[in-house]
Design a protein around this motif. Structure first.
Motif, short mmCIF file in Angstrom:
data_model
loop_
_atom_site.label_atom_id
_atom_site.label_comp_id
_atom_site.label_asym_id
_atom_site.label_seq_id
_atom_site.Cartn_x
_atom_site.Cartn_y
_atom_site.Cartn_z
N ALA A 278 0.82 -1.21 0.00
CA ALA A 278 0.00 0.00 0.00
C ALA A 278 0.86 1.26 0.00
O ALA A 278 0.42 2.31 -0.46
CB ALA A 278 -0.93 0.01 1.21
N ILE A 279 2.08 1.14 0.54
CA ILE A 279 3.00 2.29 0.59
C ILE A 279 4.32 1.81 -0.01
O ILE A 279 4.91 0.84 0.46
CB ILE A 279 3.21 2.77 2.03
CG1 ILE A 279 1.87 3.15 2.66
CG2 ILE A 279 4.16 3.96 2.07
CD1 ILE A 279 1.94 3.40 4.16
N TYR A 299 0.14 -3.58 -8.17
CA TYR A 299 -0.32 -3.05 -6.90
C TYR A 299 -1.48 -2.07 -7.05
O TYR A 299 -1.81 -1.33 -6.12
CB TYR A 299 0.83 -2.36 -6.16
CG TYR A 299 2.01 -3.27 -5.84
CD1 TYR A 299 1.83 -4.63 -5.62
CD2 TYR A 299 3.31 -2.75 -5.76
CE1 TYR A 299 2.91 -5.45 -5.33
CE2 TYR A 299 4.39 -3.58 -5.46
CZ TYR A 299 4.18 -4.93 -5.25
OH TYR A 299 5.26 -5.75 -4.97
N ALA A 300 -2.11 -2.07 -8.22
CA ALA A 300 -3.14 -1.06 -8.50
C ALA A 300 -4.27 -1.11 -7.48
O ALA A 300 -4.83 -0.07 -7.11
CB ALA A 300 -3.69 -1.26 -9.91
N GLY A 301 -4.64 -2.29 -7.01
CA GLY A 301 -5.75 -2.40 -6.08
C GLY A 301 -5.43 -1.99 -4.66
O GLY A 301 -6.35 -1.70 -3.88
N ASN A 302 -4.14 -1.94 -4.31
CA ASN A 302 -3.75 -1.66 -2.92
C ASN A 302 -3.01 -0.35 -2.73
O ASN A 302 -3.05 0.22 -1.64
CB ASN A 302 -2.84 -2.79 -2.40
CG ASN A 302 -3.53 -4.13 -2.37
OD1 ASN A 302 -4.63 -4.26 -1.84
ND2 ASN A 302 -2.90 -5.14 -2.95
N LEU A 303 -2.30 0.13 -3.77
CA LEU A 303 -1.36 1.23 -3.58
C LEU A 303 -2.07 2.52 -3.20
O LEU A 303 -3.01 2.96 -3.88
CB LEU A 303 -0.54 1.44 -4.86
CG LEU A 303 0.75 2.26 -4.70
CD1 LEU A 303 1.72 1.54 -3.76
CD2 LEU A 303 1.41 2.52 -6.05
N ARG A 304 -1.63 3.11 -2.08
CA ARG A 304 -2.18 4.37 -1.60
C ARG A 304 -1.15 5.49 -1.58
O ARG A 304 -1.50 6.65 -1.73
CB ARG A 304 -2.75 4.18 -0.18
CG ARG A 304 -3.87 3.14 -0.09
CD ARG A 304 -5.10 3.56 -0.87
NE ARG A 304 -6.17 2.56 -0.78
CZ ARG A 304 -6.37 1.60 -1.66
NH1 ARG A 304 -5.57 1.50 -2.72
NH2 ARG A 304 -7.35 0.73 -1.51
#
Length: 375
Positions: A278-279, A299-304
């Motif tokens: 996510a980070i 990581y499109a679904g998780n990356l913040r």
């Protein structure tokens, strides 16, 4: 001390004094009896930040000692290259060890450079003492210590702090000496641990399986730093172990930080599609474009949050634009090189939840400050 007329109630003074730096609290305590009582009450000292370099001069140690029982959360700053600052830090930690029954949080932060070949034995010995005497410690943050952390410290934390909720060992040392077995013992001894920061080499499949055990408390953050030779040689953890962990703790996020010493082969080895990153912090000396494209795809679904430190190029700009199109749930993006205007436009167009960004279109003096997005 004379009592002034029309003074504020003690509880109001305490709420004011809790926001003062240490030196000003000491000065307030010398004004009158009412102010002294307010300045030394538990409300003021519950959360305390101490800078051993700038605030200790002129302080009366007995005054601080009398308030140690009230400190629940301590943030301690010192400069390891300055003898007096370091001496004060060790003295304060040793004094705290004798009065640490109620300590809930401890964060240590080194400022400036540390001397060469400095093992930090005086500071680390003091941390050992505190951990032996703090049975209700919930939070221990050692990320900003430049000294090598080892198994003995982790095992001391496991023995002395069974109520631990968060532990950060992912510090900026070039030697990783915390082995996977000591991390396993820590997880067994601290069943309520929810946040853990490690060097990648300290993590193992057995640790992931322990975190995924059905009787564990909800786990929220695994912060992994990959910087030292041991991290580069760490074996890839199996996809099924990551999947099991994510099923057990669906709200868990992974923070992954990659440092300049890593080769391109190591980066490809570390970036696994199965890890719920996510980070992502990319501070690489080699190829950064490949990892940015990898993050956009996997990581499109998780990356913040993403942070990139790299040389400016048209290829990097294109990779960032692609990232903006794929990772639409991004909250923060920080790129520490000049980008073309289309990069900024892409993030603003495709990432409606963006809260802040560092995307400079022209060179500016450092440090670069992020831009906050108005909502």
């Amino acid at each position: 001390m004379a009592e002034p007329r029309g003074h504020l109630p003690e509880e109001v003074l305490a709420l004011i004094f809790r926001h003062l730096p240490l030196r000003d609290r000491a000065a307030a305590a010398r004004v009158c009896r009412t102010w002294a009582a307010a300045a030394t009450c538990s409300t003021v000292w519950h959360d305390t930040k101490v800078s051993c370099d700038c605030e200790w001069e002129g302080m009366l140690p007995p005054y601080l000692s009398a308030c140690l029982d009230h400190i629940h959360n301590l943030h301690l700053e010192f400069e390891p290259s300055k003898k007096q600052s370091r001496l004060v830090a060790t003295k304060l930690l040793k004094a705290l060890a004798g009065r640490a029954q109620g300590l809930r949080g401890l964060c240590l932060e080194c400022l400036g450079e540390k001397p060469l070949f400095d093992s930090g034995s005086d500071i680390l010995d003091s941390v050992h003492r505190v951990c032996r005497a703090a049975p209700v410690l919930h939070h221990l943050d050692l990320r900003h210590l430049p000294f090598t952390l080892d198994d003995t410290l982790v095992l001391q934390v496991a023995r002395g702090c069974p109520e631990l909720r968060s532990l950060f060992l992912d510090n900026y040392t070039l030697v990783g000496s915390v082995g996977p077995n000591s991390v396993l013992q820590l997880l067994a001894a601290c069943p309520n641990l929810r946040v853990l920061g490690l060097h990648l080499a300290s993590l193992s499949r057995a640790a992931l399986e322990a975190l995924a055990a059905p009787d564990r408390a909800p786990f929220s953050l695994l912060a992994l730093r990959c910087a030292c030779p041991q991290d580069a040689r760490a074996p890839a953890l199996p996809d099924e172990a990551w999947a099991a962990l994510h099923r057990c703790h669906p709200g868990m996020v992974v923070e992954l930080e990659l440092e300049p010493a890593l080769s391109a082969d190591t980066v490809r080895h570390v970036l696994q599609p199965s890890v719920p990153v996510a980070i992502l912090r990319l501070n690489l000396s080699g190829d950064t474009i490949g990892p940015v494209r990898f993050a956009a795809y996997h990581y499109a679904g998780n990356l913040r949050v993403i942070e990139v430190r790299a040389a400016a190029s048209a290829e990097l700009d294109a990779a960032l634009e692609n990232l903006a199109e794929c990772c639409t749930d991004l909250r923060e993006v920080h790129c520490f090189c000049v980008v073309r205007p289309t990069v900024l436009s892409a993030f603003r167009a495709h990432c409606p939840r963006l809260r802040s960004y560092t995307l400079k279109l022209t060179r500016e003096p450092y440090p670069w400050r992020p831009t906050l997005v108005a909502r």
